[in-house]
Design a protein around this motif. Sequence first.
Motif, PDB file in Angstrom:
ATOM      1  N   GLY A 123       0.814  -1.213   0.000  1.00 26.94           N
ATOM      2  CA  GLY A 123       0.000   0.000   0.000  1.00 26.94           C
ATOM      3  C   GLY A 123       0.846   1.260   0.000  1.00 26.94           C
ATOM      4  N   ALA A 124       1.935   1.229   0.770  1.00 27.20           N
ATOM      5  CA  ALA A 124       2.836   2.390   0.787  1.00 27.20           C
ATOM      6  C   ALA A 124       3.482   2.592  -0.581  1.00 27.20           C
ATOM      7  CB  ALA A 124       3.902   2.212   1.863  1.00 27.20           C
ATOM      8  N   ALA A 125       3.931   1.499  -1.207  1.00 29.06           N
ATOM      9  CA  ALA A 125       4.535   1.596  -2.538  1.00 29.06           C
ATOM     10  C   ALA A 125       3.512   2.062  -3.570  1.00 29.06           C
ATOM     11  CB  ALA A 125       5.129   0.252  -2.941  1.00 29.06           C
ATOM     12  N   CYS A 126       2.314   1.520  -3.501  1.00 33.38           N
ATOM     13  CA  CYS A 126       1.240   1.897  -4.420  1.00 33.38           C
ATOM     14  C   CYS A 126       0.850   3.363  -4.219  1.00 33.38           C
ATOM     15  CB  CYS A 126       0.040   0.982  -4.193  1.00 33.38           C
ATOM     16  SG  CYS A 126      -1.375   1.340  -5.219  1.00 33.38           S
ATOM     17  N   GLY A 127       0.746   3.785  -2.974  1.00 29.52           N
ATOM     18  CA  GLY A 127       0.407   5.178  -2.679  1.00 29.52           C
ATOM     19  C   GLY A 127       1.463   6.140  -3.182  1.00 29.52           C
ATOM     20  N   ALA A 128       2.736   5.776  -3.006  1.00 32.21           N
ATOM     21  CA  ALA A 128       3.825   6.635  -3.484  1.00 32.21           C
ATOM     22  C   ALA A 128       3.812   6.719  -5.012  1.00 32.21           C
ATOM     23  CB  ALA A 128       5.167   6.104  -2.989  1.00 32.21           C
ATOM     24  N   LEU A 129       3.604   5.585  -5.674  1.00 36.03           N
ATOM     25  CA  LEU A 129       3.532   5.584  -7.128  1.00 36.03           C
ATOM     26  C   LEU A 129       2.341   6.415  -7.609  1.00 36.03           C
ATOM     27  CD1 LEU A 129       4.561   4.525  -9.868  1.00 36.03           C
ATOM     28  CD2 LEU A 129       2.992   2.577  -9.545  1.00 36.03           C
TER      29      LEU A 129
ATOM     30  N   TRP B 131      -5.074   6.625  -3.559  1.00 42.84           N
ATOM     31  CA  TRP B 131      -6.094   6.267  -2.566  1.00 42.84           C
ATOM     32  C   TRP B 131      -6.228   4.759  -2.442  1.00 42.84           C
ATOM     33  CZ3 TRP B 131      -6.776   9.956   0.544  1.00 42.84           C
ATOM     34  CH2 TRP B 131      -6.747  11.272   0.108  1.00 42.84           C
ATOM     35  N   VAL B 132      -5.950   4.026  -3.518  1.00 40.04           N
ATOM     36  CA  VAL B 132      -5.917   2.555  -3.439  1.00 40.04           C
ATOM     37  C   VAL B 132      -4.824   2.140  -2.458  1.00 40.04           C
ATOM     38  CG1 VAL B 132      -5.425   0.436  -4.725  1.00 40.04           C
ATOM     39  CG2 VAL B 132      -6.859   2.198  -5.748  1.00 40.04           C
ATOM     40  N   GLY B 133      -3.682   2.814  -2.539  1.00 42.83           N
ATOM     41  CA  GLY B 133      -2.588   2.546  -1.601  1.00 42.83           C
ATOM     42  C   GLY B 133      -3.000   2.802  -0.165  1.00 42.83           C
ATOM     43  N   LEU B 134      -3.714   3.885   0.060  1.00 40.07           N
ATOM     44  CA  LEU B 134      -4.178   4.198   1.415  1.00 40.07           C
ATOM     45  C   LEU B 134      -5.154   3.139   1.921  1.00 40.07           C
ATOM     46  CD1 LEU B 134      -4.199   6.177   3.813  1.00 40.07           C
ATOM     47  CD2 LEU B 134      -6.129   7.309   2.705  1.00 40.07           C
ATOM     48  N   LEU B 135      -6.041   2.683   1.054  1.00 44.64           N
ATOM     49  CA  LEU B 135      -6.979   1.626   1.458  1.00 44.64           C
ATOM     50  C   LEU B 135      -6.236   0.338   1.812  1.00 44.64           C
ATOM     51  CD1 LEU B 135      -9.829   2.147  -1.167  1.00 44.64           C
ATOM     52  CD2 LEU B 135      -9.892   2.702   1.278  1.00 44.64           C
ATOM     53  N   ALA B 136      -5.188   0.013   1.054  1.00 43.49           N
ATOM     54  CA  ALA B 136      -4.388  -1.184   1.370  1.00 43.49           C
ATOM     55  C   ALA B 136      -3.676  -1.008   2.712  1.00 43.49           C
ATOM     56  CB  ALA B 136      -3.375  -1.446   0.256  1.00 43.49           C
ATOM     57  N   ILE B 137      -3.178   0.186   2.996  1.00 44.38           N
ATOM     58  CA  ILE B 137      -2.527   0.456   4.287  1.00 44.38           C
ATOM     59  C   ILE B 137      -3.522   0.274   5.429  1.00 44.38           C
ATOM     60  CG2 ILE B 137      -1.542   2.296   5.711  1.00 44.38           C
ATOM     61  CD1 ILE B 137      -0.130   3.291   3.155  1.00 44.38           C
ATOM     62  N   LEU B 138      -4.736   0.777   5.251  1.00 42.30           N
ATOM     63  CA  LEU B 138      -5.761   0.604   6.293  1.00 42.30           C
ATOM     64  C   LEU B 138      -6.091  -0.877   6.491  1.00 42.30           C
ATOM     65  CD1 LEU B 138      -8.163   3.561   5.421  1.00 42.30           C
ATOM     66  CD2 LEU B 138      -6.584   3.400   7.352  1.00 42.30           C
ATOM     67  N   GLY B 139      -6.249  -1.621   5.393  1.00 40.28           N
ATOM     68  CA  GLY B 139      -6.516  -3.054   5.489  1.00 40.28           C
ATOM     69  C   GLY B 139      -5.354  -3.801   6.141  1.00 40.28           C
ATOM     70  N   GLY B 140      -4.133  -3.411   5.811  1.00 47.25           N
ATOM     71  CA  GLY B 140      -2.956  -4.031   6.412  1.00 47.25           C
ATOM     72  C   GLY B 140      -2.870  -3.767   7.899  1.00 47.25           C
ATOM     73  N   THR B 141      -3.215  -2.562   8.306  1.00 52.15           N
ATOM     74  CA  THR B 141      -3.208  -2.219   9.731  1.00 52.15           C
ATOM     75  C   THR B 141      -4.206  -3.089  10.492  1.00 52.15           C
ATOM     76  OG1 THR B 141      -2.591   0.050   9.194  1.00 52.15           O
ATOM     77  CG2 THR B 141      -3.515  -0.343  11.386  1.00 52.15           C
ATOM     78  N   VAL B 142      -5.403  -3.227   9.945  1.00 50.13           N
ATOM     79  CA  VAL B 142      -6.424  -4.064  10.585  1.00 50.13           C
ATOM     80  C   VAL B 142      -5.940  -5.514  10.661  1.00 50.13           C
ATOM     81  CG1 VAL B 142      -8.751  -5.025  10.308  1.00 50.13           C
ATOM     82  CG2 VAL B 142      -8.361  -2.582   9.969  1.00 50.13           C
ATOM     83  N   SER B 143      -5.335  -6.012   9.592  1.00 48.60           N
ATOM     84  CA  SER B 143      -4.866  -7.403   9.573  1.00 48.60           C
ATOM     85  C   SER B 143      -3.746  -7.642  10.580  1.00 48.60           C
ATOM     86  CB  SER B 143      -4.389  -7.752   8.159  1.00 48.60           C
ATOM     87  OG  SER B 143      -4.009  -9.095   8.091  1.00 48.60           O
ATOM     88  N   VAL B 144      -2.811  -6.709  10.683  1.00 45.53           N
ATOM     89  CA  VAL B 144      -1.714  -6.862  11.652  1.00 45.53           C
ATOM     90  C   VAL B 144      -2.261  -6.828  13.083  1.00 45.53           C
ATOM     91  CG1 VAL B 144       0.344  -5.728  12.602  1.00 45.53           C
ATOM     92  CG2 VAL B 144       0.122  -6.021  10.132  1.00 45.53           C
TER      93      VAL B 144
END
Length: 154
Positions: free
Chosen positions: A46-52, A132-145
Amino acid sequence: MIIWRGFGILGVVIIVGFVALFMALLGNHSGPMDNIAGGLGLLTGGAACGALGWWLNLQRPEAKTQEHLTAMRAELWQRVHAGTFQVQPGAAAPTSELEARSQVEQVVASQEQGVRKTLRNNHSLFFIPLQWVGLLAILGGTVSVVWGVVGLIS
């Protein structure tokens, strides 16, 4: 069916790639550790996707907008020097350098917002800009961790 525009498909490739990498490195195919590994993959992807997405949809279009406006100014100044410039069809040609400068900047300013809007957010996934797709992945990753850590504790 995956719908993307521009390089939006890279969002899926990056995020899935990082999740697969972290699952291969850290996953043990049993509950909580898989949640943590998948979550770390989502966070990193998500961080890589957001940066891109930030670079493709915001930074690069701004630079291209400035290039376009600079080229437009140069073309308008060529018209001024040739005596063919009109701020709008049927209008009188500028009578002084100051008036010409004002009219050229008026034309450039009227085009600026449209050019900027056309160039921004051209890379999307499911109609969501890539950053914003990257941000959504970061949020999902946070919940999963968090879910995996709670599973390990209990």
